[in-house]
Every structure is written in C-alpha cells, then in structure tokens.
Design an enzyme around this catalytic site. Structure first.
Site, PDB file in Angstrom:
ATOM      1  N   SER A  25      64.564  32.599  44.936  1.00 40.42           N
ATOM      2  CA  SER A  25      65.379  31.663  44.162  1.00 40.42           C
ATOM      3  C   SER A  25      66.252  30.792  45.048  1.00 40.42           C
ATOM      4  O   SER A  25      66.896  31.278  45.986  1.00 40.42           O
ATOM      5  CB  SER A  25      66.271  32.436  43.185  1.00 40.42           C
ATOM      6  OG  SER A  25      67.170  31.584  42.533  1.00 40.42           O
ATOM      7  N   ASP A  26      66.263  29.487  44.738  1.00 41.46           N
ATOM      8  CA  ASP A  26      67.230  28.582  45.363  1.00 41.46           C
ATOM      9  C   ASP A  26      68.645  29.072  45.054  1.00 41.46           C
ATOM     10  O   ASP A  26      68.878  29.696  44.022  1.00 41.46           O
ATOM     11  CB  ASP A  26      67.080  27.169  44.795  1.00 41.46           C
ATOM     12  CG  ASP A  26      66.044  26.366  45.561  1.00 41.46           C
ATOM     13  OD1 ASP A  26      65.682  26.785  46.655  1.00 41.46           O
ATOM     14  OD2 ASP A  26      65.600  25.336  45.039  1.00 41.46           O
ATOM     15  N   LYS A  27      69.570  28.749  45.961  1.00 40.41           N
ATOM     16  CA  LYS A  27      70.967  29.121  45.724  1.00 40.41           C
ATOM     17  C   LYS A  27      71.673  28.082  44.859  1.00 40.41           C
ATOM     18  O   LYS A  27      72.168  28.385  43.782  1.00 40.41           O
ATOM     19  CB  LYS A  27      71.705  29.285  47.057  1.00 40.41           C
ATOM     20  CG  LYS A  27      73.190  29.628  46.906  1.00 40.41           C
ATOM     21  CD  LYS A  27      73.861  29.804  48.246  1.00 40.41           C
ATOM     22  CE  LYS A  27      74.153  28.489  48.917  1.00 40.41           C
ATOM     23  NZ  LYS A  27      75.235  27.721  48.239  1.00 40.41           N
ATOM     24  N   THR A  65      61.236  28.958  43.438  1.00 41.96           N
ATOM     25  CA  THR A  65      61.901  27.828  42.807  1.00 41.96           C
ATOM     26  C   THR A  65      62.009  26.674  43.803  1.00 41.96           C
ATOM     27  O   THR A  65      61.992  26.882  45.016  1.00 41.96           O
ATOM     28  CB  THR A  65      63.304  28.196  42.306  1.00 41.96           C
ATOM     29  OG1 THR A  65      64.139  28.505  43.438  1.00 41.96           O
ATOM     30  CG2 THR A  65      63.252  29.403  41.381  1.00 41.96           C
TER      31      THR A  65
END
Length: 836
Positions: free
Chosen positions: A317-319, A562
C-alpha cells in the site's frame, strides 16, 4: 454560426493563432453556451459503440449446442406425437432464452453503470474559469490543460507551456516518449509522461487521429481461472451425462424399446442434467458483485480480477493518501538565507500552481498569511514536479525584474546552491531530525540578481495517519492479508509512520535492493526472500514497485499493489490486483484492475470481503450443480436397470429443470459466509463434497422408490409422480446444504430472494402433483410423507457434508505437518559423533 472542423494536415500547417481563429475560440476558452452548441454539432467526444440488436441477442439463445439439444428433443417429441412433451420442451427452450436474455441485459446495464463512473475527465477553460468536465463533453475549440499522467482526451494543438513528453506508442508503435512543444500536435489516447501544457482541442470522437478514445473498462468477456474451472465442471457434467445416457440407450435397445422414444427421453434427460443456466449464473453473479463493489467506492475495471481479489494475501500500500490523510500541515520553516519565515513560504508558493490542485502546492500556498502577497508577482513559466528531477520550478516577474524559484527534495535543492560546509551539515541534520518525527521536508531556493541559487530554507510538512488506518490494518490481518507500506519518503519517515500504524519498523530502502542497472523483474532468491520478509519499503521509485510485485509473486503470493502515477502502470499491470487509489492519473486507472473513488485502506478491505463472498457463491453453485447431475442421472439409469421402467417421465424432467433454474439464479445475491483467509479454487474439495452429496441423493431417492413400489404398492404412473415430487423438494433443500460449509440451519441464512423462490417453486411442484397438473395425482398423505422424508434426509446430507469438510481440513493439517517434518529432516544440520 457553424464551426468548421480542421484536418490533421491543416492543424499542422497553421499557426496557433490561425487555429484559434479557424475554431472561433481564444486563449480564454469557450463559454458553456458555446460548448453546448458545439456538442450538438459535433456530438460526444467518443466513438459510437456498435450495440448488438436486442432481437439478435434474444435469438442467439436459440443457437448453440445446448439449444440444439433441446430443439432436437422437441422435434423428436413431435415425430412420435408426444405433444405434451413437445409443449413443455418448447416452454423450457423459451424459458431459458428469456432468463438468459434478461440476466445478460441486467449484467450489461451494471457494466454500463461502471463505465459511466470510469469516464475520462479533463480540465477545460469554460466561462473564463478552469473546471473539471467529462472528456466526452469536450468540443473543438475547448482550451484544456494537460498534466503528467493524463490520457490526452482529444486531438489537440499545444498553445502554452514549457514542454510535454508524450507516450504515443499505442498510436505509432514508438517505444520512446516524444517531446512536444508549443505549436505541436498531440493525439487522443496518448499519455502525458512529463511536463504540463495548455492546448486547444482540434478534433473529437471519430474525427481524431486515433479514431477512438482510450477505453478504461476492458471487455467483460474474458474468463478468469475460476470461470474456466466452473466451465470445465460443465464439460465434465456433459461427459458424465453422455456416458450414463449411452448406458441407458443400450439397455433400452436390449429391451426392444422404440428407438425414437428412447432417444427422445435420453436427450431430455441430458438437457436436464447439463448446466443450462451456467452462463447466466456466471454473468449475473460477477456483474452484481461488481455493482456492489462500486457502491463501496471500488470500481472493478476487469470483472475477472474478482477471483484474484478474493485470494490476496499481500497488499503493498502507498502511504500518502491511503494510509495517511494526504492533508499536509505546515510546520515552522527553518531559515537559511531567508530573513523571515514568510519569505521562505512565499518563494515556495511562487514555485507552485494552485490550479493543479497538488496537495503539496496547496499546503505551501495555504501557509501564506495572505494570498494577496502573490498579487505583486507574475508567474511567466512553470515546470511541474517530475519524479526524475524531484522539484518544481517557476520564472517570476516583479517590478520589472525576473528571477527563478524552486522547491523540492532538500538534497536536490541543496545541490543547486553553494552552501558552506556548516550550512550543509545543519540542513542535513535538520532534515534527519524532522524525518524521525514523521515530517516530510521541502527545500526552497531563489536566484539572486546574478542568477545564482540561494538556499532560503526548509519547509517541514506533516501528513498524519488516517484515523481508520490502524484499525483497518488489524482487520486486514484478520482476513489473512499482510499489509506492507510502500513510500517514496526516506526510511526515517517511513519507520515513524509505519510504527504509528502498527505495521512494524523493519523498513528497507529500495536502493538497498535494486542496484543500479539491475533487472527488477529477475532478482536473486536471496533478494526475493528479503523483500518477502520486509514490513515496508522506503525511498521507492515507481520502477521499483514492479520488482517488489514480481518478487512477491515468485514467492507464491497473490499480490495487490496500489498506485496513482503514470509510472506506476507497469506494477499495477503486473500485480494480481492492481489498485488505482483515489485521485490516480488516468494512465494508472487504465492499468488497474480495481479503481478506488474514496481515499483510505478500508475500501480495499471491503472490496476483498465482497470478492470472497462472490467467490463463495460461485463455489456453492458448482457443488450444487454437480450434486444434482449425479443425483438425477445415476438414479434414473439405476432404476432403469433394476426395475426396467422410467422412474420419471420426460415432462417431469423438463419441469424439474424449470423449477431448479429459478432459485439457482438468486445465488448471485445470496448471503454467504466470509472466509477469514484468502480463498483459491480447490477442485478436489468441490468434487469430493458434491460427489458425496450426489450419491447420498441417489441412495435416498432409490430407497423411496422401493418404499413406493414394494410397500405402498403404487402403480407406475403414481410412482413417477412420487419420485418427481421427491426430486423437486429434495433438490432445493440440497441447495441450502451446499451453500454453506457450516450446518445449514446456522448463519448466514439464505437471502430472502433465494428462500422465497425455493418455497414458491416447491409449493408449485406440490400443487402439480397434488392436483394432477400434467402428471398423475397422488394422495395428500403421500405428499406429506415425501416432505417429511426429505426433511429427515437433509440432516443426513448436512452431517455428511460437515464430515467431509472436517476430513479435508484434517487431511490438509496433517499434510502440512508432514511437509514441515520432511523439510526439517532435509534441512537438519549434519552432526558428528563425539569420539569414544
């Protein structure tokens, strides 16, 4: 006045001013009224889809292997003058056509709804203000802004800006991006890879060079592995039916039965046994599931990706914006050459562009005490942020003087300036200290009168975690999904944020894995293992994401990734489930399987849950369909061999098919158990469960046949009605058994649609037998006996099902333990005997 269109050659030959004049527009754009008039003249900026005629679509259900079999059965019925059979067979044929056509139409409408939500957008200058419009509403003469990551929505001529790097490989086959400048053309369907420019639309829809707009929603006709498995089951059932029917025909011929009557019965039996409703069940289950996901703000771009979604066990997941709020808050600036805090902020604001709606730009501009401070300055040129240069830049005019400003990664901005050793050390210490507290930092610089860059200071920005992120990560873990954070921030910021979210602090830098020039798609087993065991990744460039995904897949994981940028497209395509997050570029959305329209990680977890429910419904359907085929086919053949008569008539077989099709269609909206672990297709489990249930059905039906014939001494016609009602009632009860791995009377209960359709069709079957409609009537006391008998056996079937599942799980546990034991023995360290 009617506006004339321009050909590509005319656009190329004319200057920008001539093109604007020919299109009767200006740099200020069109008014909404002018745009509406031109939309009527030129039509939507989209290709007219060739839609299949509804009549032809309906008639298609009378053409193909399954309809042919039904039609042959009807012809044979007419030849032997079995007009009742002929009528019912024709009703079956029409019923399947109507149901299939309705479900296909329903699925098509659901997909159209998804396409509407996936429509391309564009920023157009209308009534003197920039606004977000649908690409389909663009008209020749519109002034639009093209930015990094945009799919260019129409043919355009570039009229303002520094440069634009365009990937037009889909049009020309060129492997490298093409640089564009003011006066050049850019074509519909190409992708902006770098830069930002303003353009005038010269052609739309079918008049574009490419002849079509980019399609974000791929064909729903592609089959996933799961669909292929279910269709393989269909083929298996057909082969099984044909084999048993062959035995039936051979036995009948040996007994000198009329060949036409025998073939007619065998054909009708085959039609009833094979999965006639399977295509409709598949399409409606997938489409209804996709529509449910869209209501959760998760749009499925490719229906076949639902299967992979149900099996995800790793989520990268992107932050920013996914795990965090993407609402940057400005801290106190750290000054270097600047004399005041607002001087650093002002320079950063001048190196920003508010209309681009970039989160960092908006945070910097928002930190100004007053936006009026920008009024004295004119931005004459602007270079937007680029992942390679890692900074924005602008040329500014004020009081007759010109200077440049820039903001970006501190190390990049520091590299432009001549800092003393002391200032360089202080800047590095400041960046590191802020990073440990979870702050992102921007370096800001400005040129002096001699054109030399002056390092004004550092702007600290903090993006707090979303309030629901930590809890959602816990939920993901409960679903068997390991979340790994992927961010371009440095390790210190990544560790701080990851620790706050409970993801762990074992973060590794992408640069430590992907050495210069390394092929990200072919890593060593040691590096793949290092990636697998990491809890997150920092300092990640988009090209690193592809390598991370590939490594996870090589380690046997079903991986979701993502992304939001154009450079994320390779990773999104490679991932089992590529997820374009809220606010992603058109290019990222085009590459993704799942497109989020709301921020946050919870949307993804909800999408996985719904995908697992869809998977479970398909699994239940497969078990039920195999069970029913085994139950009917083996019973009829066995009864023919033992008692030398047909236990049910051709009309009864067709009625059973009709009565079974109605409840099974409701499985698309059934309540189902949510598996806490990633799910994958387990054919051995499906075949084992369905075979056991099928043969229990054969035993219970044959036992009832013995009771009717030997103990109740019913005549053959009454026995046939007796068995028909039993098969009708027990079939739907078996559906309730097959739909869950738990006791059938426990939650989740059947949906109201499934429950009432089953009750309704069983009531109809009871009325048919009780009142003698198309069949010989039997006494109501025998009808009560059949119902009671079926209810007793449903508990037997359920107990057998639970036992099979326990056995399979037990075998799976022992299998895993055995493999673990073998691995330990194979990898045990060698020992040497101590000397005596």
């Amino acid at each position: 006045m009617t506006v004339t269109t321009l050909t590509s050659d005319e656009v190329k030959a004319k200057t920008n001013e001539q093109v604007l004049t020919a299109l009767e527009t200006s740099g200020g754009g069109l008014t909404n009224g002018e745009a509406a008039t031109r939309l009527q003249q030129f039509g939507p900026n989209a290709l007219a889809e060739k839609k299949k005629s509804a009549t032809l679509a309906f008639l298609a259900y009378f053409w193909g292997p399954i309809p042919w079999m039904i039609e042959v059965a009807a012809i044979l019925s007419a030849i032997v003058h079995h007009w009742d059979d002929f009528t019912i067979v024709m009703v079956l044929l029409a019923f399947n056509a109507v149901i299939g056509f309705y479900q296909e139409h329903k699925a098509a409408n659901a997909l159209e709804a998804l396409k509407d939500q996936l429509a391309l957008r564009a920023r157009a200058l209308r009534d003197g203000a920039w606004s977000d419009v649908e690409a389909a509403d663009l008209v020749p003469g519109d002034i639009i802004r093209i930015r990094l990551g945009d799919i260019i929505p129409a043919d355009v001529k570039l009229i303002e800006g520094e440069f634009l790097s365009v990937d037009q490989s889909a049009l020309t086959g060129e492997s490298l991006p093409v640089s564009k400048k003011v006066g050049d053309e850019a074509f519909s369907g190409s992708v902006a890879k770098q830069g930002e420019m303003v353009a005038v639309v010269t052609a739309t829809g079918a008049n574009t060079f490419f002849g079509r707009t980019a399609k974000l929603v791929e064909s729903a006709g592609a089959r996933s592995h799961f669909q292929k498995a279910v269709l393989a089951i269909g083929n298996y059932l057909i082969l099984l039916s044909v084999g048993l029917v062959t035995i039936l025909i051979l036995v009948g011929l040996h007994r000198h039965e009329h060949p036409l009557t025998l073939v007619q019965f065998a054909l009708i039996l085959t039609v009833a046994a094979i999965p006639v409703a399977m295509p409709a069940v598949l399409s409606v289950t997938m489409a209804v599931g996709a529509l449910a996901l869209s209501k959760m703000k998760a749009i499925v771009a490719r229906l076949e990706s639902i299967e992979e979604m149900a099996g995800i066990d790793i989520l990268c997941s992107d932050k920013t914006g996914t795990l965090t709020q993407n609402k940057l808050t400005m801290g106190d600036p750290i000054r270097f050459a600047a004399e005041e805090d607002q001087e650093v902020i002002l320079a950063g604001a001048l190196a920003s562009k508010e209309e681009n709606q970039d989160a960092i730009d908006l945070a910097v501009i928002g930190a100004l005490k007053s936006k009026d401070a920008l009024a004295a300055f004119k931005q004459t040129a602007f270079v937007p942020f680029d992942p390679v240069t890692k900074r924005t830049a602008a040329t500014i005019e004020a009081e007759g003087k010109s200077f440049q400003v820039t903001k970006g990664a501190p190390q990049v901005i520091m590299g432009l300036c001549s800092l003393t050793d002391a200032d360089a050390a202080r800047a590095k210490e400041t960046v590191d200290a802020l990073a440990k507290k979870g702050y992102r930092t921007l370096g800001v610089a400005r040129t002096d009168a001699q054109g030399a860059w002056q390092f004004l200071g550092i702007l600290p920005l903090f993006d707090p975690p979303r309030e629901d992120s930590a809890q959602t990560i816990v939920q993901a873990g409960e679903h068997g999904i390991e979340v790994k954070m992927v961010t371009g921030d440095n390790i210190a910021i990544a560790r701080e944020t990851s620790g706050q979210l409970g993801l762990g602090t074992q973060i590794i830098s992408a640069e430590a894995i992907f050495a210069q020039g390394m092929d990200a798609g072919h890593l060593s087993p040691r590096l793949e293992e290092q990636i697998e065991h990491a809890e997150g990744f920092a300092e990640v460039f988009p090209e690193h994401k592809y390598g991370i995904v590939k490594a996870m897949q090589d380690r046997g994981h079903i991986t979701a990734m993502t992304g939001d940028g154009v450079n994320d497209a390779p990773a999104l395509k490679q991932a089992d489930v590529g997820i374009a997050v809220s606010g992603a570029t058109d290019a990222a959305r085009a590459a993704a399987a799942l497109i989020l329209t709301a921020p946050g990680l919870s949307v993804i977890v909800q999408a996985v849950e719904e995908a697992r429910r869809i998977f479970e419904r398909m699994n239940s359907y497969a078990i039920y369909r195999i069970t029913e085929t085994i139950r009917i086919m083996f019973f009829v053949v066995l009864a023919m061999i033992v008692y030398k008569f047909y236990p049910i008539t051709a009309i009864m077989i067709i009625l059973l098919a009709l009565l079974n099709d109605v409840p099974i269609m409701t499985i698309a909206s059934d309540n189902t158990w949510l598996d806490p672990n990633p799910v994958r297709w387990k054919m051995d489990r499906v075949l084992t469960v369905s075979t056991v249930l099928g043969f229990i059905g054969v035993i219970e039906t044959f036992l009832l046949l013995i009771i009717a014939k030997v103990y109740l001494k019913l005549d053959p016609a009454q026995i046939q009605s007796f068995i028909f009602l039993k098969l009708a009632v027990a079939g739907h009860l078996t559906l309730f058994v097959a739909r869950t791995r738990r006791p059938f009377f426990c939650r989740p209960f059947p949906s109201s649609a499934m429950l009432w359709s089953a009750i309704g069709t069983k009531a109809l079957a009871t009325a048919i037998v009780g009142f003698g409609l198309l069949v010989t009537p039997i006494e109501w006391k025998w009808i009560g006996l059949i119902w009671a008998y079926c209810f007793v056996w449903i508990f037997v079937e359920d107990a057998a099902k639970l036992a099979v599942y326990r056995m399979l799980e037990h075998r799976s546990v022992h299998h895993s333990r055995f493999l673990g034991f073998v691995r330990r023995r194979l990898h045990a360290p060698e020992t040497t005997s101590s000397p005596a």
